[in-house]
Design an enzyme around this catalytic site. Structure first.
Site, PDB file in Angstrom:
ATOM      1  N   MET A  28      15.199  -6.512  -1.239  1.00  0.00           N
ATOM      2  CA  MET A  28      16.428  -5.800  -0.918  1.00  0.00           C
ATOM      3  C   MET A  28      17.161  -6.618   0.134  1.00  0.00           C
ATOM      4  O   MET A  28      16.560  -6.984   1.147  1.00  0.00           O
ATOM      5  CB  MET A  28      16.110  -4.413  -0.370  1.00  0.00           C
ATOM      6  CG  MET A  28      17.362  -3.576  -0.210  1.00  0.00           C
ATOM      7  SD  MET A  28      17.194  -2.354   1.091  1.00  0.00           S
ATOM      8  CE  MET A  28      17.242  -3.382   2.536  1.00  0.00           C
ATOM      9  N   LEU A  32       0.811  -1.222   0.000  1.00  0.00           N
ATOM     10  CA  LEU A  32       0.000   0.000   0.000  1.00  0.00           C
ATOM     11  C   LEU A  32       0.850   1.281   0.000  1.00  0.00           C
ATOM     12  O   LEU A  32       0.635   2.190  -0.816  1.00  0.00           O
ATOM     13  CB  LEU A  32      -0.930  -0.035   1.218  1.00  0.00           C
ATOM     14  CG  LEU A  32      -1.884   1.130   1.390  1.00  0.00           C
ATOM     15  CD1 LEU A  32      -2.787   1.291   0.188  1.00  0.00           C
ATOM     16  CD2 LEU A  32      -2.743   0.909   2.630  1.00  0.00           C
ATOM     17  N   TYR A  67     -17.974  -5.142  15.065  1.00  0.00           N
ATOM     18  CA  TYR A  67     -17.195  -5.680  16.189  1.00  0.00           C
ATOM     19  C   TYR A  67     -18.005  -6.754  16.890  1.00  0.00           C
ATOM     20  O   TYR A  67     -19.227  -6.634  17.025  1.00  0.00           O
ATOM     21  CB  TYR A  67     -16.867  -4.571  17.195  1.00  0.00           C
ATOM     22  CG  TYR A  67     -15.756  -3.672  16.724  1.00  0.00           C
ATOM     23  CD1 TYR A  67     -14.428  -3.978  17.018  1.00  0.00           C
ATOM     24  CD2 TYR A  67     -16.015  -2.528  15.980  1.00  0.00           C
ATOM     25  CE1 TYR A  67     -13.398  -3.167  16.578  1.00  0.00           C
ATOM     26  CE2 TYR A  67     -14.984  -1.708  15.535  1.00  0.00           C
ATOM     27  CZ  TYR A  67     -13.691  -2.035  15.844  1.00  0.00           C
ATOM     28  OH  TYR A  67     -12.667  -1.249  15.409  1.00  0.00           O
ATOM     29  N   ASP A  88       3.743   1.380   7.770  1.00  0.00           N
ATOM     30  CA  ASP A  88       3.895   0.534   8.958  1.00  0.00           C
ATOM     31  C   ASP A  88       5.354   0.434   9.407  1.00  0.00           C
ATOM     32  O   ASP A  88       5.619   0.080  10.556  1.00  0.00           O
ATOM     33  CB  ASP A  88       3.340  -0.878   8.687  1.00  0.00           C
ATOM     34  CG  ASP A  88       1.825  -0.941   8.880  1.00  0.00           C
ATOM     35  OD1 ASP A  88       1.178   0.129   8.885  1.00  0.00           O
ATOM     36  OD2 ASP A  88       1.280  -2.056   9.017  1.00  0.00           O
ATOM     37  N   GLU A 112       9.505  -5.266  -4.364  1.00  0.00           N
ATOM     38  CA  GLU A 112       8.542  -5.922  -3.477  1.00  0.00           C
ATOM     39  C   GLU A 112       8.852  -7.416  -3.430  1.00  0.00           C
ATOM     40  O   GLU A 112       8.973  -8.074  -4.465  1.00  0.00           O
ATOM     41  CB  GLU A 112       7.106  -5.677  -3.985  1.00  0.00           C
ATOM     42  CG  GLU A 112       6.033  -6.558  -3.360  1.00  0.00           C
ATOM     43  CD  GLU A 112       6.015  -6.545  -1.820  1.00  0.00           C
ATOM     44  OE1 GLU A 112       6.040  -5.449  -1.235  1.00  0.00           O
ATOM     45  OE2 GLU A 112       5.998  -7.647  -1.225  1.00  0.00           O
ATOM     46  N   GLN A 161      -7.552  -3.814   0.344  1.00  0.00           N
ATOM     47  CA  GLN A 161      -6.206  -3.634  -0.191  1.00  0.00           C
ATOM     48  C   GLN A 161      -5.963  -4.478  -1.445  1.00  0.00           C
ATOM     49  O   GLN A 161      -5.252  -4.060  -2.344  1.00  0.00           O
ATOM     50  CB  GLN A 161      -5.205  -4.028   0.904  1.00  0.00           C
ATOM     51  CG  GLN A 161      -4.147  -2.993   1.161  1.00  0.00           C
ATOM     52  CD  GLN A 161      -3.348  -3.288   2.414  1.00  0.00           C
ATOM     53  OE1 GLN A 161      -3.922  -3.343   3.492  1.00  0.00           O
ATOM     54  NE2 GLN A 161      -2.058  -3.471   2.293  1.00  0.00           N
TER      55      GLN A 161
HETATM   56  C1  LIG Z   1      -7.063  -7.031   9.652  1.00  0.00           C
HETATM   57  C2  LIG Z   1      -6.525  -5.669   9.297  1.00  0.00           C
HETATM   58  C3  LIG Z   1      -7.410  -4.670   8.916  1.00  0.00           C
HETATM   59  C4  LIG Z   1      -6.926  -3.399   8.612  1.00  0.00           C
HETATM   60  N1  LIG Z   1      -7.803  -2.432   8.236  1.00  0.00           N
HETATM   61  C5  LIG Z   1      -7.357  -1.208   7.914  1.00  0.00           C
HETATM   62  C6  LIG Z   1      -8.248  -0.220   7.428  1.00  0.00           C
HETATM   63  O1  LIG Z   1      -9.453  -0.454   7.304  1.00  0.00           O
HETATM   64  N2  LIG Z   1      -7.731   1.011   7.077  1.00  0.00           N
HETATM   65  C7  LIG Z   1      -6.395   1.270   7.190  1.00  0.00           C
HETATM   66  O2  LIG Z   1      -5.982   2.392   6.848  1.00  0.00           O
HETATM   67  N3  LIG Z   1      -5.517   0.346   7.634  1.00  0.00           N
HETATM   68  C8  LIG Z   1      -5.966  -0.887   7.992  1.00  0.00           C
HETATM   69  N4  LIG Z   1      -5.085  -1.846   8.379  1.00  0.00           N
HETATM   70  C9  LIG Z   1      -3.653  -1.525   8.428  1.00  0.00           C
HETATM   71  C10 LIG Z   1      -3.006  -1.620   7.039  1.00  0.00           C
HETATM   72  O3  LIG Z   1      -3.227  -2.895   6.504  1.00  0.00           O
HETATM   73  C11 LIG Z   1      -1.519  -1.337   7.116  1.00  0.00           C
HETATM   74  O4  LIG Z   1      -1.307  -0.136   7.816  1.00  0.00           O
HETATM   75  C12 LIG Z   1      -0.923  -1.207   5.712  1.00  0.00           C
HETATM   76  O5  LIG Z   1      -1.014  -2.424   5.032  1.00  0.00           O
HETATM   77  C13 LIG Z   1       0.542  -0.795   5.792  1.00  0.00           C
HETATM   78  O6  LIG Z   1       1.061  -0.740   4.500  1.00  0.00           O
HETATM   79  P1  LIG Z   1       2.636  -0.725   4.261  1.00  0.00           P
HETATM   80  O7  LIG Z   1       2.802  -0.674   2.783  1.00  0.00           O
HETATM   81  O8  LIG Z   1       3.261   0.314   5.107  1.00  0.00           O
HETATM   82  O9  LIG Z   1       3.134  -2.089   4.869  1.00  0.00           O
HETATM   83  P2  LIG Z   1       2.848  -3.579   4.379  1.00  0.00           P
HETATM   84  O10 LIG Z   1       1.489  -3.677   3.816  1.00  0.00           O
HETATM   85  O11 LIG Z   1       3.245  -4.471   5.486  1.00  0.00           O
HETATM   86  O12 LIG Z   1       3.832  -3.761   3.171  1.00  0.00           O
HETATM   87  C14 LIG Z   1       5.235  -3.844   3.328  1.00  0.00           C
HETATM   88  C15 LIG Z   1       5.748  -4.596   2.122  1.00  0.00           C
HETATM   89  O13 LIG Z   1       7.169  -4.552   2.124  1.00  0.00           O
HETATM   90  C16 LIG Z   1       7.626  -5.782   1.609  1.00  0.00           C
HETATM   91  N5  LIG Z   1       9.022  -5.966   2.062  1.00  0.00           N
HETATM   92  C17 LIG Z   1       9.471  -6.038   3.336  1.00  0.00           C
HETATM   93  N6  LIG Z   1      10.813  -6.161   3.362  1.00  0.00           N
HETATM   94  C18 LIG Z   1      11.221  -6.163   2.068  1.00  0.00           C
HETATM   95  C19 LIG Z   1      12.503  -6.265   1.440  1.00  0.00           C
HETATM   96  N7  LIG Z   1      13.637  -6.367   2.145  1.00  0.00           N
HETATM   97  N8  LIG Z   1      12.550  -6.265   0.089  1.00  0.00           N
HETATM   98  C20 LIG Z   1      11.408  -6.143  -0.656  1.00  0.00           C
HETATM   99  N9  LIG Z   1      10.187  -6.040  -0.106  1.00  0.00           N
HETATM  100  C21 LIG Z   1      10.090  -6.041   1.239  1.00  0.00           C
HETATM  101  C22 LIG Z   1       6.674  -6.819   2.159  1.00  0.00           C
HETATM  102  O14 LIG Z   1       6.659  -7.972   1.363  1.00  0.00           O
HETATM  103  C23 LIG Z   1       5.349  -6.063   2.145  1.00  0.00           C
HETATM  104  O15 LIG Z   1       4.569  -6.346   1.004  1.00  0.00           O
HETATM  105  C24 LIG Z   1      -5.540  -3.129   8.695  1.00  0.00           C
HETATM  106  C25 LIG Z   1      -4.656  -4.148   9.061  1.00  0.00           C
HETATM  107  C26 LIG Z   1      -5.140  -5.395   9.369  1.00  0.00           C
HETATM  108  C27 LIG Z   1      -4.173  -6.464   9.764  1.00  0.00           C
END
Ligand SMILES: Cc1cc2nc3c(=O)[nH]c(=O)nc-3n(C[C@H](O)[C@H](O)[C@H](O)COP(=O)(O)OP(=O)(O)OC[C@H]3O[C@@H](n4cnc5c(N)ncnc54)[C@H](O)[C@@H]3O)c2cc1C
Length: 543
Positions: free
Chosen positions: A139, A15, A218, A306, A35, A115
């Protein structure tokens, strides 16, 4: 020399990584994102998309397709409520209608879109805007020096490695960020409090759910605490489970030793019936945590999403906060790379986003405790702030804002407020006002996006003339929009008041739609004053 040279290297293509690549592309900045997974998200995870995120999507031409996909997937304006069991019906409503009471503050609206449906749209738009995205690529190492960042990436299928050299790196590599770990940046906060699961299942739920405005439900009963989310046509859903057992003394580890039979039991318990046939499709294991990175920048590396902040899903803030990180960072990187801004502009990312991230983490934590884990209530729980303040009313204090040191707001360090009350104060999101441009309705927000914008009141000729005196201006593109010029009108007459200026005043808005500086009247209007404000904001000496 490295195999690949690129201005911005992004680690993580989910995301936030995809949003970063897209928003950099919007500013004509080339990036490479790697990714680990073979494609975009396969699990629904985040779905609640805030108005602010929708405004950002609107800027890059994604709003309509996101809305259309949302209509296919979810009941529009669905609510957030609580049940003991689904068949037992609601016992509390947190939000009856997702957009009730917030429609006036934005040209767009909150939606639900999972997502797994959103990410392909982000990917497509990022690629259209010139980003290079490499999936199934990780990476494996990272180093930085005074001039740039070096990394080694590996294609997972072939094992082939390549070196990358970039001027800056964005770590969007998620909650377990290896980049963050390597930089020795600690996560501070409440830690991890439950080993949670999400059970994806198929079941014919239409007889219970169809016709209801239920998007997030909920579940709190003596057997479990969790939440359902329902997608049309209600033949599949997920149940997130935070804890099991009596909520007063719950078992916080739902994940260890989980069997398919146990997952079935949990879904049946939450439904409150065993008469509906259920097929478990998948179970995702995740940790509920509430932590904030102690800092968001290390030299030329920036943490976003995150990787920077983890929070429980209560409130639906996590992904949205990450998109806002990307939005804050993209224009700054673009202007620094173009040489228009000094590198110190990038040092405003942490001071702007860290307090907002920390506040949002606390708000998600409070919602988690109050809605799902009453056993954790106690001292130190931050009182709930309205969702609208969290989503739209976050305030920036940094050197990229020319603060107004008036008696009322001197030393004002608030992190959030009702966006209806900010009235164009520097450091707050520029308010939405409906205008007309050659007969077509547009929002003030549609005037921003790429460059700095000077919005000028209907009698503000002195400011438009000053802004057009390019001889005295910095080498920067400045869009000037005056009410009453070039077919731009303000039918409600509400623009000056919404921006806290008189009809002769002007407001300078950053590319991310935050007010950077304003002059309440036309007194003393000059190119020098605009130039001086821009030089301060861009962290550039006045030449
Ligand atoms: C059940 C649930 C419901 C949720 N509902 C909501 C909601 O309704 N609204 C909302 O805003 N948020 C929600 N969230 C939170 C949201 O899913 C996360 O905040 C969001 O996915 C974070 O995105 P990100 O890209 O920062 O991290 P991530 O989605 O964790 O993506 C990180 C990516 O980095 C990749 N990666 C890691 N290390 C490496 C590397 N060394 N080399 C290459 N790739 C790598 C991983 O494979 C991963 O795909 C929810 C979460 C959960 C668990």
């Amino acid at each position: 020399m490295a195999d690949i040279e690129v201005p911005i290297f992004i680690v993580g293509g989910s995301l936030v990584g995809l949003s970063t690549a897209m928003l950099l592309g919007h500013h004509d900045v080339r990036s490479l994102a790697v990714e680990y997974h073979h494609g975009t998200a396969i699990h629904p995870r985040a779905a609640q998309t805030s108005q602010r995120t929708m405004e950002i999507f609107r800027q890059v031409g994604l709003e309509q397709i996101v809305r259309q996909k949302s209509e296919e997937q979810y009941v529009q304006d669905g609510g957030v409520l609580a049940v003991e069991t689904l068949v037992g019906g609601p016992i509390a409503h947190y939000i009856a209608d997702l957009n009730e009471g917030v429609r006036d503050v934005s040209p767009t609206a909150r939606v639900f879109l999972s997502q797994d449906a959103l990410e392909p749209q982000l990917r497509k738009r990022a690629e259209e805007l010139g980003a290079e995205l490499r999936f199934a690529t990780e990476m494996v190492s990272l180093e930085q020096d005074a001039h740039g960042v070096g990394a080694v990436i590996r294609e997972r299928d072939s094992g082939q490695t390549q070196t990358v050299r970039a001027q800056y790196m964005v770590a969007a590599d998620g909650a377990r960020s290896r980049v963050r770990e390597r930089l020795g940046i600690r996560m501070l906060g409440h830690g991890t409090f439950s080993k949670s699961i999400t059970i994806y299942f198929r079941a014919h739920l239409a007889p219970i759910v169809e016709g209801q405005k239920w998007s997030v439900v909920y579940v709190l009963n003596p057997q479990l605490s969790g939440f359902f989310r329902f997608e049309k046509p209600f033949d599949k859903a997920f149940l997130g489970v935070f804890t099991v057992g009596n909520p007063e003394h719950p078992v916080m580890d739902v994940s260890t030793g989980l069997t398919e039979q146990r997952s079935l039991e949990l879904v049946r318990t939450a439904l409150g019936t065993d008469r509906i046939p259920i097929t478990i499709e998948n179970v995702m294991h995740w940790e509920a945590s509430a932590n904030m990175a102690e800092r968001l920048q290390d030299g030329r590396v920036f943490l976003a999403g995150d990787a920077a902040h983890v929070m429980p899903p209560n409130g639906g803030f996590g992904g949205n906060t990450g998109v806002q990180d990307a939005h804050n960072l993209a224009w700054k990187l673009a202007l620094v790379l173009k040489g228009v801004a000094g590198p110190a502009l990038l040092s405003t990312y942490g001071p702007e986003r860290h307090p907002v991230g920390a506040f949002t983490v606390e708000q998600a934590y409070s919602r988690y405790v109050l809605r799902t884990a009453p056993n954790m209530s106690g001292d130190g729980l931050q009182p709930l702030a309205p969702d609208l303040n969290i989503e739209m009313g976050y305030v920036y204090h940094s050197d990229a804002i020319v603060a107004e040191h008036t008696p009322e707001d001197h030393n004002d360090s608030r992190v959030h407020e009702n966006p209806r009350e900010s009235k164009g104060r520097p450091g707050t999101r520029a308010p939405h006002v409906w205008l007309q441009r050659r007969g077509e309705q547009i929002s003030t927000l549609d005037l921003f996006g790429r460059n700095f914008s000077l919005l000028v009141g209907p009698d503000g000729n002195a400011w438009t003339e000053a802004a057009r005196d390019r001889s005295d201006m910095l080498d920067i593109d400045l869009d000037v929009h005056k009410i009453g010029e070039n077919g731009l009108t303000d039918p409600s007459g509400g623009f000056p008041a919404a921006y806290g200026i008189t009809p002769t005043g002007a407001a300078l808005v950053r590319p991310d739609g935050f007010v950077a500086w304003r002059a309440k009247t036309g007194d003393g209007a000059s190119a020098g004053r605009i130039k001086s404000a821009l030089a301060t904001l861009l962290r550039q000496p006045i030449r």
